[in-house]
Scaffold this active site. Sequence first.
Site, PDB file in Angstrom:
ATOM      1  N   GLU A 248       0.888  -1.176   0.000  1.00 31.87           N
ATOM      2  CA  GLU A 248       0.000   0.000   0.000  1.00 31.87           C
ATOM      3  C   GLU A 248       0.916   1.213   0.000  1.00 31.87           C
ATOM      4  O   GLU A 248       1.566   1.497   1.008  1.00 31.87           O
ATOM      5  CB  GLU A 248      -0.884   0.005   1.260  1.00 31.87           C
ATOM      6  CG  GLU A 248      -1.693  -1.267   1.469  1.00 31.87           C
ATOM      7  CD  GLU A 248      -2.751  -1.470   0.402  1.00 31.87           C
ATOM      8  OE1 GLU A 248      -3.157  -0.488  -0.235  1.00 31.87           O
ATOM      9  OE2 GLU A 248      -3.151  -2.625   0.196  1.00 31.87           O
ATOM     10  N   CYS A 282      -2.478   9.095   2.951  1.00 32.61           N
ATOM     11  CA  CYS A 282      -2.339   8.720   1.543  1.00 32.61           C
ATOM     12  C   CYS A 282      -3.619   8.977   0.762  1.00 32.61           C
ATOM     13  O   CYS A 282      -3.595   8.967  -0.464  1.00 32.61           O
ATOM     14  CB  CYS A 282      -1.943   7.253   1.436  1.00 32.61           C
ATOM     15  SG  CYS A 282      -3.062   6.201   2.345  1.00 32.61           S
TER      16      CYS A 282
HETATM   17  P1  NAD Z   1       8.382   5.337   4.461  1.00 29.56           P
HETATM   18  O1  NAD Z   1       8.317   4.605   3.173  1.00 29.56           O
HETATM   19  O2  NAD Z   1       9.485   6.303   4.671  1.00 29.56           O
HETATM   20  O3  NAD Z   1       8.440   4.341   5.696  1.00 29.56           O
HETATM   21  C1  NAD Z   1       7.519   3.291   5.869  1.00 29.56           C
HETATM   22  C2  NAD Z   1       8.195   2.170   6.630  1.00 29.56           C
HETATM   23  O4  NAD Z   1       9.311   1.726   5.863  1.00 29.56           O
HETATM   24  C3  NAD Z   1       8.742   2.577   8.001  1.00 29.56           C
HETATM   25  O5  NAD Z   1       8.640   1.478   8.878  1.00 29.56           O
HETATM   26  C4  NAD Z   1      10.191   2.884   7.690  1.00 29.56           C
HETATM   27  O6  NAD Z   1      11.026   2.714   8.826  1.00 29.56           O
HETATM   28  C5  NAD Z   1      10.497   1.849   6.632  1.00 29.56           C
HETATM   29  N1  NAD Z   1      11.580   2.250   5.744  1.00 29.56           N
HETATM   30  C6  NAD Z   1      12.034   3.495   5.490  1.00 29.56           C
HETATM   31  N2  NAD Z   1      13.064   3.456   4.633  1.00 29.56           N
HETATM   32  C7  NAD Z   1      13.270   2.168   4.328  1.00 29.56           C
HETATM   33  C8  NAD Z   1      14.176   1.478   3.480  1.00 29.56           C
HETATM   34  N3  NAD Z   1      15.086   2.136   2.747  1.00 29.56           N
HETATM   35  N4  NAD Z   1      14.075   0.147   3.397  1.00 29.56           N
HETATM   36  C9  NAD Z   1      13.131  -0.516   4.102  1.00 29.56           C
HETATM   37  N5  NAD Z   1      12.269   0.066   4.934  1.00 29.56           N
HETATM   38  C10 NAD Z   1      12.318   1.394   5.036  1.00 29.56           C
HETATM   39  O7  NAD Z   1       6.936   6.018   4.621  1.00 29.56           O
HETATM   40  P2  NAD Z   1       6.445   6.945   5.798  1.00 29.56           P
HETATM   41  O8  NAD Z   1       7.052   8.287   5.572  1.00 29.56           O
HETATM   42  O9  NAD Z   1       6.606   6.264   7.101  1.00 29.56           O
HETATM   43  O10 NAD Z   1       4.868   6.987   5.488  1.00 29.56           O
HETATM   44  C11 NAD Z   1       4.318   7.832   4.565  1.00 29.56           C
HETATM   45  C12 NAD Z   1       4.090   7.121   3.242  1.00 29.56           C
HETATM   46  O11 NAD Z   1       3.212   6.018   3.442  1.00 29.56           O
HETATM   47  C13 NAD Z   1       3.410   8.014   2.223  1.00 29.56           C
HETATM   48  O12 NAD Z   1       3.992   7.792   0.969  1.00 29.56           O
HETATM   49  C14 NAD Z   1       1.972   7.514   2.250  1.00 29.56           C
HETATM   50  O13 NAD Z   1       1.227   7.792   1.089  1.00 29.56           O
HETATM   51  C15 NAD Z   1       2.157   6.059   2.482  1.00 29.56           C
HETATM   52  N6  NAD Z   1       0.939   5.449   3.039  1.00 29.56           N
HETATM   53  C16 NAD Z   1       0.158   4.689   2.217  1.00 29.56           C
HETATM   54  C17 NAD Z   1      -1.022   4.129   2.707  1.00 29.56           C
HETATM   55  C18 NAD Z   1      -1.895   3.275   1.823  1.00 29.56           C
HETATM   56  O14 NAD Z   1      -2.820   2.631   2.326  1.00 29.56           O
HETATM   57  N7  NAD Z   1      -1.644   3.239   0.531  1.00 29.56           N
HETATM   58  C19 NAD Z   1      -1.394   4.341   4.040  1.00 29.56           C
HETATM   59  C20 NAD Z   1      -0.570   5.107   4.851  1.00 29.56           C
HETATM   60  C21 NAD Z   1       0.611   5.655   4.332  1.00 29.56           C
END
Ligand code: NAD
Length: 476
Positions: A248, A282
């Site tokens: 997602e 999102c």
């Molecule tokens: P992010 O991608 O930075 O982080 C998400 C998770 O991934 C966290 O646990 C983080 O620690 C981990 N992460 C970060 N960098 C990583 C890497 N290089 N390798 C592996 N894991 C890593 O996202 P965020 O800033 O925490 O959340 C916001 C994002 O999430 C936005 O893009 C938003 O649209 C999306 N989101 C989508 C939905 C949906 O249902 N589609 C819902 C909520 C949030």
Amino acid sequence: MNIDAHLLIDGQWEVGKSGLQPNIDPGTGEAVGVVTLADTAQVQAALESAHRASSTWGMQPGQARGAILKKASALLADRIQEVAKGLVQESGKTQADAISELRRTIETLAWNGEEASRISGKVHQGLVVGSARLSVPTPLGVVIAITPWNFPAVVIGRKLGAALAAGCTVVLKASEFTPYTARAIVQALVDAGMPDGVVNLIFGEPAAVSRQLMASSLVKAVSFTGSTSVGKQLAALAAPNLIRPIFELGGHAPVIVWKGADIENVVRVTAPAKFGSAGQSCVAPTRFLAHHSIHDALVDALVAKARTYKLGHGGEHTTTLGPVAHAGRVASFLHLVEDAVAKGAVINTGGKRLERSGFYVEPTVLSSVSRDAEILLEEPFGPVATVQSVGTIDHAIELANAGEYSFAAYVFTDSISVRDELVHRLNASNIGVNQTAFSQPDVPLGGLGNSGYGYEGGTEGVLAYMHLRLISQSPA
Ligand code: NAD
């Protein structure tokens, strides 16, 4: 209140051996606790624990798995006020947003608890006399769940609810920005009687931990909610072991407001989704595409609404708009506004950060935004709405479908033919007509293209963690 968070490995809480990070309150910029980080041996121990637990957990009757989920849901409901306080402190959400998110989490765990007992297969007719073909849903095994900070409770509820109902075991790598909320949900599961190893919680250096987890042949699925860029990195890591991805990812929702739409209603309906959680969602409605006949009225109504918000710490009763999550979000907001203005946009209200400690930006409305402004292409993830004027349905669709995302979109019209045409032509997987569209426990929802693949929610969300085995049997 202590909002420190550690690791849960094989049923035991333990301190991470790879150092710690402060847990920062976005409302003050100050540390309110710590999260400790796993070293490679602890990550491996979490994987092996989940693997050991998977055969017995997967063999449990669905009713037994569901009973634990329902009990955890009830325990979280008992603890909602306390957990909400920690959620407010570490995420910056208002008290109302925190309670509302926790209620959705409670509902999600309970719904999946019920669904566990409804999982069923099919009996197909056989091809010879007396034979039959059985399609039998079977848990995949060990699942990695990686979750973001913006909805730190409900996203964990959706992943754990469905994976555990399906009979899978989980290594949860929750966001280091919101570790207390993850700890509180996992503690409710432990207190509800979850056997050791069925859920393991870890924190760490995200890229390194993910590389280690995804390199393991023990892992059968990865469920990730977060940004598209990290999703693509995880997809590459999943490929060598053919780990099933359920992703997602990002979104950048257009809102088409057609002539004749009730403007006050548009603003009343969209504002909670735009300014709730400081716009860090999102599915936040962001790119308003207004028919030229109502463009100015919509700008005025959005501005009037934006000015009603009281910015402040989420823990203060008068606050209706909290801070954004961290300093990086402030910098990104200011950059996107500056870029839009340099390309001709008008700031109708807001546009600045607040000069106080913590990470506060003003609720903002921009109009006359040029098509090449970065804010129209990149998720702004903040309390900002853009308004563009459109003259025809073709024009509205062209602008709505621009950009890399394909997730939420909204349409406001009282014309059935306009509604049908827009819904048909929108490149979006979650469309709200005269309403907004949040994830709910009982219906499947997933993004398309760069917004993800697979589903969460509903029967389909549980089946995402299962494989349909085909058993063809004949009389001996
Ligand atoms: P992010 O991608 O930075 O982080 C998400 C998770 O991934 C966290 O646990 C983080 O620690 C981990 N992460 C970060 N960098 C990583 C890497 N290089 N390798 C592996 N894991 C890593 O996202 P965020 O800033 O925490 O959340 C916001 C994002 O999430 C936005 O893009 C938003 O649209 C999306 N989101 C989508 C939905 C949906 O249902 N589609 C819902 C909520 C949030």
